[in-house]
Design a protein around this motif. Structure first.
Motif, PDB file in Angstrom:
ATOM      1  N   GLN A  14       0.844  -1.197   0.000  1.00 23.06           N
ATOM      2  CA  GLN A  14       0.000   0.000   0.000  1.00 23.06           C
ATOM      3  C   GLN A  14       0.880   1.248   0.000  1.00 23.06           C
ATOM      4  OE1 GLN A  14      -3.441   0.221   0.372  1.00 23.06           O
ATOM      5  NE2 GLN A  14      -4.159  -1.595   1.440  1.00 23.06           N
ATOM      6  N   GLU A  15       0.540   2.180  -0.861  1.00 19.49           N
ATOM      7  CA  GLU A  15       1.367   3.388  -0.959  1.00 19.49           C
ATOM      8  C   GLU A  15       1.446   4.130   0.370  1.00 19.49           C
ATOM      9  OE1 GLU A  15       1.478   6.268  -4.529  1.00 19.49           O
ATOM     10  OE2 GLU A  15       0.383   7.338  -2.956  1.00 19.49           O
ATOM     11  N   THR A  16       0.352   4.159   1.097  1.00 17.94           N
ATOM     12  CA  THR A  16       0.361   4.866   2.386  1.00 17.94           C
ATOM     13  C   THR A  16       1.405   4.272   3.320  1.00 17.94           C
ATOM     14  OG1 THR A  16      -1.865   5.775   2.365  1.00 17.94           O
ATOM     15  CG2 THR A  16      -1.003   5.156   4.511  1.00 17.94           C
ATOM     16  N   ASP A  17       1.488   2.953   3.368  1.00 11.42           N
ATOM     17  CA  ASP A  17       2.493   2.325   4.235  1.00 11.42           C
ATOM     18  C   ASP A  17       3.905   2.632   3.755  1.00 11.42           C
ATOM     19  OD1 ASP A  17       0.665   1.074   6.048  1.00 11.42           O
ATOM     20  OD2 ASP A  17       0.217  -0.401   4.498  1.00 11.42           O
ATOM     21  N   SER A  75       7.831  14.935  -1.612  1.00 13.05           N
ATOM     22  CA  SER A  75       7.694  13.485  -1.542  1.00 13.05           C
ATOM     23  C   SER A  75       9.073  12.861  -1.490  1.00 13.05           C
ATOM     24  CB  SER A  75       6.962  12.956  -2.774  1.00 13.05           C
ATOM     25  OG  SER A  75       5.668  13.493  -2.828  1.00 13.05           O
ATOM     26  N   VAL A  94       4.793   5.408   2.193  1.00  8.89           N
ATOM     27  CA  VAL A  94       5.034   6.813   2.552  1.00  8.89           C
ATOM     28  C   VAL A  94       5.446   6.918   4.016  1.00  8.89           C
ATOM     29  CG1 VAL A  94       3.861   9.024   2.935  1.00  8.89           C
ATOM     30  CG2 VAL A  94       3.524   7.794   0.779  1.00  8.89           C
ATOM     31  N   LEU A  95       4.762   6.147   4.855  1.00  9.95           N
ATOM     32  CA  LEU A  95       5.023   6.265   6.291  1.00  9.95           C
ATOM     33  C   LEU A  95       6.321   5.576   6.705  1.00  9.95           C
ATOM     34  CD1 LEU A  95       1.375   5.885   7.592  1.00  9.95           C
ATOM     35  CD2 LEU A  95       2.698   7.965   7.245  1.00  9.95           C
ATOM     36  N   ASN A  96       6.908   4.810   5.815  1.00  8.25           N
ATOM     37  CA  ASN A  96       8.199   4.174   6.095  1.00  8.25           C
ATOM     38  C   ASN A  96       9.326   4.812   5.296  1.00  8.25           C
ATOM     39  OD1 ASN A  96       8.813   2.263   7.996  1.00  8.25           O
ATOM     40  ND2 ASN A  96       7.864   0.576   6.905  1.00  8.25           N
ATOM     41  N   HIS A 117      10.903   7.721   5.598  1.00  4.20           N
ATOM     42  CA  HIS A 117      11.870   8.640   6.206  1.00  4.20           C
ATOM     43  C   HIS A 117      12.368   8.072   7.525  1.00  4.20           C
ATOM     44  CE1 HIS A 117       8.323   9.651   8.562  1.00  4.20           C
ATOM     45  NE2 HIS A 117       9.089  10.287   9.411  1.00  4.20           N
ATOM     46  N   PHE A 175       7.306  -7.533   7.291  1.00  7.51           N
ATOM     47  CA  PHE A 175       7.536  -7.540   8.734  1.00  7.51           C
ATOM     48  C   PHE A 175       7.796  -8.981   9.219  1.00  7.51           C
ATOM     49  CE2 PHE A 175       4.769  -4.027   7.640  1.00  7.51           C
ATOM     50  CZ  PHE A 175       5.311  -2.950   8.322  1.00  7.51           C
TER      51      PHE A 175
END
Lengths: 475, 369
Positions: free
Chosen positions: A26-29, A50, A31-33, A35, A59
């Protein structure tokens, strides 16, 4: 980015290894990983930019799963970026070439605390503060408490060759790591036995301590631990200049006293961090000391250190500034309106040098960095009998993102160049990651070829964390 | 909080080096960067700055939040992600993009006036009418004590009766609206609220007493925020009991007792001392704190739609909170919230006895008899 066929194949195989609930595309996941705690990635987030994304994040829950994941990635020749707490300050976990992030946060078991040997055996994903609190419950401390303690984890400590705030006494992570388990890029697992030391050839552990995910994935470790010290004391001494403060530090260590904390703030850092709470004359430099141990030893060590300082013309500030720093040591890590306004950015170049070069390195770097209108303030900490580290902290705020990022790079370029020119080494404990990757070959000189050959041998497909540590840099 | 303030706060939080993540219960449950305070902030910041729209997974992440405000305890810039998430949930609901798993919750409350879909006429089946003597209190029971933890309601009546109060319990009580307020269905919540305010203002008692901190927060804070005025003070049971310490039983209980702070009562309403005063009195020196307590207490895992949408993860969190009580060798785990009690008891697995505060007072009084 991976082509869709490779990505589909990867995900299918990962789901077989760890279950579909432990794989995300998922793109959201992503994005949140994307940085860590590196100032440039944080500043770019604030600026609305971005960052490069991984193709997938997985995981795992065990060493065996990590091994299967690496075997799969190696066969598919997919970039692998190990992620621990995501608390690094150098961009070491940023997926700059896409690929697969292997996030170790589920591997957070504390297996055993050995009261006889004073060791603890953990999985790599245990968060520092969770480990510290568990040890405290048993009457121990880890001796390793970096400012990132709430977010960084055991694997990250080792992978970045980190140092804690009391490292002068308890040692750095390379001193504390007795045993190590690593999964190599081809999926094979190696266990490096936990022993106090050995003489059966080179210490292979040290190859992986500081390897930043470029040679494999650290999955388990055994650390030294310490009984909670009976006593802790603080002392603060103010010097008229850096030079006399450094002379005092040198004499303290060389006379046989080992404080747990040694921090000498230059005039600018004293003004910023100390004068806001204590009455300090402009231009003075505050030295903060702490001592851990038995009550008798702490009293002796503090007295001896204080006498050395006073003989060198220091003003005695008692326990105040030093104790205040200790009690508020995590505060500086929080974002503030000042450090996050507009396109501002602050960072630290944490260099190290022997005493004969340390002061020259400091002035050379300060001059080089200030040329770019950066506010530079520094403290000397993590000290030894033979030298120590300088935190060259800088802030810069440009009118726009483009100017700020370009100036940020120039400050780094010129700061590191000055450090190397004067005989220093460009990182003491933060690591190389992405921030220093282009300087690494210059730092090592011809010896870098050895690192390159080791990398080629262990990771012939170049899958492990490409672009970091000066290895696999792609334009 | 206005939009500009929210934008400034999420911008700062989004790029924080994760100073609160270690206490976030959803980070504990998922072990991923996504359901974390800074993760939520980053999604909102990217939307505010035009970098990236919130997708369905992003919305799911915003609902993977307990709104427990534990992160706020550890946040030096004092950014309340719970408040910001709730604000965004309202907008998500307005856009009709909320998780479909919430439909049954909403419909149950609208149709049956409780989130469980239970028949409204059964709401007060537990209540035994008694002669009215002493100060009259209006007991706003709440849905969990009415249907799932009936013993709490019964013991509350018994306890308050023994302390000289008489209780009014209205058959007309509806869900306070807390589950709807917390998940973004403000308009639907206000229908419950308006009805309850009218109902409560028509009751003859001088004070409203609640056992549920979710109700307490809604009646005390949310209703007035929307201009709905209750003409009686609202007290939590722990506050009433604190005033009656001398009338409470006291005995040497057979083990130590610890207290779980409900988020709505503690961090959101600032009530920490009252339940402790009660426990310290009745447990007679056997009260012990968990390592994480007061404003650093871990959430039970139940709040803000988590149990409805992500029940297994809610249980992971509840189980960890029980473990924290076991870590201090407590025999009894007491809370002061029917919803927390329900979760903690479900995770006790026979290792610890879990009570709500009025239940425990009665338990102690029976031990001392």
């Amino acid at each position: 980015m991976l082509d869709s066929r490779t990505k589909d194949e990867l995900v299918k195989r990962l789901e077989t290894i760890v279950g579909s609930e432990n794989v995300s595309v998922q793109e959201t996941d992503m994005v949140l990983n994307a940085h860590d705690a590196s100032p440039l990635s944080e500043a770019k987030i604030r600026a609305g930019e971005s960052l490069p994304l991984a193709d997938a994040v997985v995981f795992p829950n065990s060493t065996e799963e990590v091994a299967k994941i690496l075997k799969c990635a190696n066969e598919l020749k997919i970039p692998v970026i190990p992620v621990g707490g995501g608390a690094g300050t150098c961009g070491g976990t940023l997926p700059i070439h896409g690929g697969l992030q292997v996030d170790l946060k589920r591997m957070n078991k504390i297996f055993t605390i050995d009261d006889k040997s004073l060791t603890v055996h953990v999985q790599a994903g245990v968060v520092g503060i969770d480990l510290e609190e568990e040890l405290n419950r048993h009457g121990y401390i880890s001796g390793h408490t970096p400012t990132s303690l709430r977010a960084s984890n055991a694997g990250g400590f080792i992978a970045t060759r980190s140092g804690g705030s009391k490292s002068s006494l308890y040692g750095k992570i390379e001193d504390l790591t007795l045993g190590l388990q690593v999964v190599l890029p081809d999926g094979s697992i190696i266990d490096l036995k936990a022993v106090p030391r050995h003489a059966v050839g080179p210490d292979l552990k040290q190859l992986f301590i500081g390897s930043e995910g470029t040679l494999g994935i650290i999955t388990e470790a055994t650390f030294r631990i310490f009984r909670t010290p009976e006593s802790q004391s603080f002392r603060s001494m103010c010097f008229p200049d850096v030079s006399r403060g450094l002379a005092a530090i040198r004499e303290i260590f060389q006379s046989g006293v080992t404080p747990s904390v040694v921090r000498l703030y230059d005039p600018e850092d004293t003004a910023m961090a100390v004068s806001t709470h204590f009455d300090v004359a402009e231009g003075d430099c505050m030295l903060m000391l702490a001592f851990d141990g038995s009550t008798d030893q702490v009293i002796l060590d503090e007295k001896k250190a204080a006498d050395i300082c006073l003989n060198l013309g220091a003003k005695d500030y008692g326990e105040g500034p030093s104790m205040r720093w200790w009690e508020h040591r995590y505060d500086m890590y929080y974002p503030t309106k000042f450090t996050t306004s507009g396109f501002s950015i602050g960072d630290t170049i944490d260099i190290v040098a022997t005493y004969d070069k340390l002061e020259n390195v400091y002035y050379a770097m300060k001059d080089a960095m200030e040329v770019h209108d950066a506010v530079v303030m520094s403290h000397f900490s993590h000290m030894y009998p033979n030298g120590g580290s300088i935190y060259m902290i800088f802030f810069f705020a440009g009118p726009d993102a483009e100017t700020t990022w370009a100036t940020y790079k120039k400050i780094w370029d010129d700061g590191v160049a000055a450090c190397l020119r004067e005989g220093g080494t460009m990182s003491h404990q933060h690591g190389v990651g992405l921030t220093r990757t282009t300087y690494n070959e210059g730092e090592w000189g011809p010896a870098f070829e050895v690192i390159r050959k080791i990398k080629q041998l262990l990771d012939p497909n170049g899958i492990m964390n490409p672009g970091k540590m000066g290895l696999g840099v792609r334009e | 909080m206005d939009q500009e303030a929210i934008a400034n706060q999420v911008r700062m939080c989004a790029a924080c080096p994760k100073m609160c993540r270690h206490v976030c219960p959803t980070f504990f449950a998922w072990r991923s960067e996504s359901p974390t305070p800074h993760g939520r902030a980053l999604l909102l910041h990217q939307e505010n700055s035009g970098t990236r729209e919130l997708d369905d997974r992003g919305i799911e992440v915003l609902y993977q939040c307990l709104e427990c405000s534990h992160c706020l305890t550890w946040c030096q810039p004092e950014i309340d992600i719970a408040e910001i998430v709730e604000h965004k949930r309202r907008l998500i609901v307005q856009d009709g993009r909320y998780p479909s798993g919430l439909d049954s919750l909403k419909q149950n409350i609208l149709e049956h006036h409780n989130p469980f879909g239970e028949d409204h006429v059964k709401r007060t089946e537990w209540f035994k009418t008694s002669e009215k003597t002493g100060e009259e209190l209006v007991y706003f029971v709440g849905c969990t004590a009415s249907y799932r933890e009936v013993k709490i309601a019964q013991q509350t009546q018994k306890l308050l009766g023994s302390l000289g109060y008489s209780l009014t319990v209205s058959e007309d009580e509806w869900c306070c609206g807390s589950p709807l307020f917390r998940t973004g269905f403000t308009e639907d919540a206000l229908k419950q609220a308006e009805y309850n305010v009218e109902m409560l203002n028509a009751q003859s008692g001088d004070t409203i007493v609640v056992t549920c901190p979710g109700c307490y927060r809604v009646l005390r804070n949310d209703y007035p925020e929307y201009g709905l005025e209750l003409k009686k003070p609202v007290r939590h049971i722990s506050e009433l009991l604190e005033e009656k310490l001398n009338d409470l039983p006291k005995t040497a209980i057979d083990g130590t007792v610890t207290y779980h702070d409900p988020c709505h009562l503690g961090r959101h309403m600032g009530v920490y001392d009252a339940p402790r005063q009660v426990l310290e009195k009745i447990a007679d020196g056997q009260f012990i704190e968990m390592e994480r307590n007061r404003d650093n207490a871990m959430c039970c895992g139940n709040g803000a739609g988590m149990r409805t949408l992500f029940g297994e993860k809610a249980q992971v969190i509840g189980s960890e909170r029980v473990k924290q009580a076991l870590d201090v060798n407590a025999k009894y785990l007491v809370t002061s919230c029917p919803f927390c009690k329900n979760m903690l008891a479900s995770q006790g697995n026979g290792k610890i006895e879990v009570f709500d505060l009025p239940e425990f007072v009665i338990h102690v009084s029976e031990l001392s008899d």
